[in-house]
Design an enzyme around this catalytic site. Structure first.
Site, PDB file in Angstrom:
ATOM      1  N   ASN A  12       0.880  -1.172   0.000  1.00  0.00           N
ATOM      2  CA  ASN A  12       0.000   0.000   0.000  1.00  0.00           C
ATOM      3  C   ASN A  12       0.915   1.218   0.000  1.00  0.00           C
ATOM      4  OD1 ASN A  12      -1.753   2.093   0.440  1.00  0.00           O
ATOM      5  ND2 ASN A  12      -2.396   1.435   2.493  1.00  0.00           N
ATOM      6  N   TRP A  13       1.032   1.845  -1.183  1.00  0.00           N
ATOM      7  CA  TRP A  13       1.970   2.975  -1.296  1.00  0.00           C
ATOM      8  C   TRP A  13       1.445   4.219  -0.569  1.00  0.00           C
ATOM      9  CZ3 TRP A  13       3.760   3.108  -7.175  1.00  0.00           C
ATOM     10  CH2 TRP A  13       4.473   1.941  -7.450  1.00  0.00           C
ATOM     11  N   LYS A  14       0.148   4.209  -0.229  1.00  0.00           N
ATOM     12  CA  LYS A  14      -0.485   5.397   0.363  1.00  0.00           C
ATOM     13  C   LYS A  14      -0.229   6.603  -0.554  1.00  0.00           C
ATOM     14  CE  LYS A  14      -0.237   3.209   4.831  1.00  0.00           C
ATOM     15  NZ  LYS A  14      -0.192   3.331   6.288  1.00  0.00           N
ATOM     16  N   HIS A 102      -9.599   1.383   4.873  1.00  0.00           N
ATOM     17  CA  HIS A 102      -8.332   1.580   5.582  1.00  0.00           C
ATOM     18  C   HIS A 102      -8.571   2.535   6.754  1.00  0.00           C
ATOM     19  CE1 HIS A 102      -4.221   2.653   6.516  1.00  0.00           C
ATOM     20  NE2 HIS A 102      -3.854   1.566   5.858  1.00  0.00           N
ATOM     21  N   GLU A 104      -6.965   4.914   7.820  1.00  0.00           N
ATOM     22  CA  GLU A 104      -6.725   6.330   7.507  1.00  0.00           C
ATOM     23  C   GLU A 104      -7.950   6.954   6.844  1.00  0.00           C
ATOM     24  OE1 GLU A 104      -3.047   5.584   5.464  1.00  0.00           O
ATOM     25  OE2 GLU A 104      -2.138   5.038   7.382  1.00  0.00           O
ATOM     26  N   GLU A 173      -5.469  -4.705  10.529  1.00  0.00           N
ATOM     27  CA  GLU A 173      -4.448  -3.674  10.715  1.00  0.00           C
ATOM     28  C   GLU A 173      -4.713  -2.925  12.020  1.00  0.00           C
ATOM     29  OE1 GLU A 173      -2.556  -2.590   6.625  1.00  0.00           O
ATOM     30  OE2 GLU A 173      -4.060  -1.118   7.182  1.00  0.00           O
ATOM     31  N   GLY A 179       2.527   2.403  10.749  1.00  0.00           N
ATOM     32  CA  GLY A 179       3.507   3.471  10.593  1.00  0.00           C
ATOM     33  C   GLY A 179       4.230   3.826  11.881  1.00  0.00           C
ATOM     34  N   SER A 217       3.339  -2.051  10.309  1.00  0.00           N
ATOM     35  CA  SER A 217       4.788  -2.139  10.539  1.00  0.00           C
ATOM     36  C   SER A 217       5.356  -3.517  10.213  1.00  0.00           C
ATOM     37  CB  SER A 217       5.142  -1.717  11.969  1.00  0.00           C
ATOM     38  OG  SER A 217       4.783  -0.358  12.191  1.00  0.00           O
ATOM     39  N   GLY A 238       2.864  -1.099   4.230  1.00  0.00           N
ATOM     40  CA  GLY A 238       2.946   0.330   3.910  1.00  0.00           C
ATOM     41  C   GLY A 238       4.383   0.727   3.617  1.00  0.00           C
ATOM     42  N   GLY A 239       5.026   1.317   4.607  1.00  0.00           N
ATOM     43  CA  GLY A 239       6.364   1.884   4.420  1.00  0.00           C
ATOM     44  C   GLY A 239       7.353   0.956   3.725  1.00  0.00           C
TER      45      GLY A 239
HETATM   46  P1  13P Z   1       2.998   0.430   7.617  1.00  0.00           P
HETATM   47  O1  13P Z   1       3.500  -0.864   7.039  1.00  0.00           O
HETATM   48  O2  13P Z   1       3.741   1.632   7.104  1.00  0.00           O
HETATM   49  O3  13P Z   1       2.886   0.374   9.106  1.00  0.00           O
HETATM   50  O4  13P Z   1       1.504   0.629   7.062  1.00  0.00           O
HETATM   51  C1  13P Z   1       0.610  -0.425   7.166  1.00  0.00           C
HETATM   52  C2  13P Z   1      -0.607  -0.067   6.422  1.00  0.00           C
HETATM   53  O5  13P Z   1      -1.353   0.815   6.799  1.00  0.00           O
HETATM   54  C3  13P Z   1      -0.866  -0.808   5.178  1.00  0.00           C
HETATM   55  O6  13P Z   1      -2.134  -0.548   4.697  1.00  0.00           O
END
Ligand code: 13P
Length: 256
Positions: A12-14, A102, A104, A173, A179, A217, A238-239
């Site tokens: 997930n590149w966000k 998600h 967010e 999640e 994050g 994470s 994510g990251g």
């Molecule tokens: P991180 O891997 O950066 O914690 O993000 C997880 C996430 O929200 C994937 O959708």
């Protein structure tokens, strides 16, 4: 999990990337991707870059095993919804997956369980697999509400999608792990995944083939440990999905 299924590693590149950065990242993935990978792989890119992924996938054979995903979809079919992107538009670009619900989006865009369920419905109607995110906040975990929260979030999607429910992917999640560099321990994650599996079992006799991903994470160092749990069928990253080498290491850790 009683049947063997391929795990799914989805990035997930966000809201990250640029034409230049995406090209470098995707070229890095194409070069390092095992042929074939032992798991399913996807990247969920920002909507403006769906076409760029398609063009690069045509040019780079190493991307042939990587599916395209989006990060959100409208709860509506079409019409006067400025700024929204419909499921049929995502389908036009060959999206196989779309993330819905998600945390967010729940947090910053006030998405309710009902809206998330509608989004999943739109995706399924267009032949796209929704990756339905559920997860508790730190306050909810500390109040002992984790199971109740994730069950309520998943119940809305089950209720709205009935017999199609075996076609979804679920992503657990925990909000406090996103994050933050703080992951759920494999035992903590497995316990919640088992609860979600039981809930799916009550809704469909196909529950064993619904992938339940862990996100929060997950990285190159902890992926193998988390992915070794019986009900963890992959990761939503994510990251670490923004660095080709880290994402490839996670992919290498994901085998049935
Ligand atoms: P991180 O891997 O950066 O914690 O993000 C997880 C996430 O929200 C994937 O959708």
């Amino acid at each position: 999990m009683t049947i063997t299924m391929k795990k799914l590693i989805a990035g997930n590149w966000k809201m990250n990337g640029s034409l230049a950065a995406n090209e470098a990242l995707l070229k890095g993935l194409a070069t390092g991707m095992p042929a074939p990978p032992r798991c399913a792989v996807a990247v969920c890119v920002p909507a403006p870059y769906l076409g760029q992924f398609r063009a690069l996938a045509n040019a780079l054979p190493g991307l042939s095993a990587v599916d395209l995903g989006a990060q959100d979809v409208s709860s509506q079919v079409a019409g006067a919804f400025t700024g929204e992107v419909s499921a049929s538009m995502l389908k036009d670009f060959g999206c196989r997956y779309v993330i819905v619900g998600h945390s967010e989006r729940r947090q910053y865009h006030a998405e309710t369980d009902a809206v998330v369920a509608q989004k999943a419905q739109q995706a399924l109607a267009a032949g796209i697999t929704p990756i339905v995110c559920v997860g508790e906040t730190l306050a909810q975990r500390e109040a002992g509400q984790t199971q109740a929260v994730v069950k309520r979030q998943l119940a809305a999607v089950i209720h709205a999608n009935g017999h199609c429910i075996s076609e979804i992917v679920v992503a657990y999640e925990p909000v406090w792990a996103i994050g933050t560099g703080k992951t759920a321990t494999p035992d903590e994650a497995q316990a919640v995944h088992a609860v979600l599996r039981a809930q799916l079992k009550a809704a469909t006799d196909q529950a064993a083939r619904v992938k339940i991903l862990y996100g929060g994470s997950m990285n190159a160092a902890n992926a193998a440990w988390l992915l070794g749990q019986p009900d963890i069928d992959g990761g939503l990253i994510g990251g670490a999905s923004l660095k080709a080498q880290d994402f490839l290491t996670i992919i290498a850790a994901a085998f049935a």
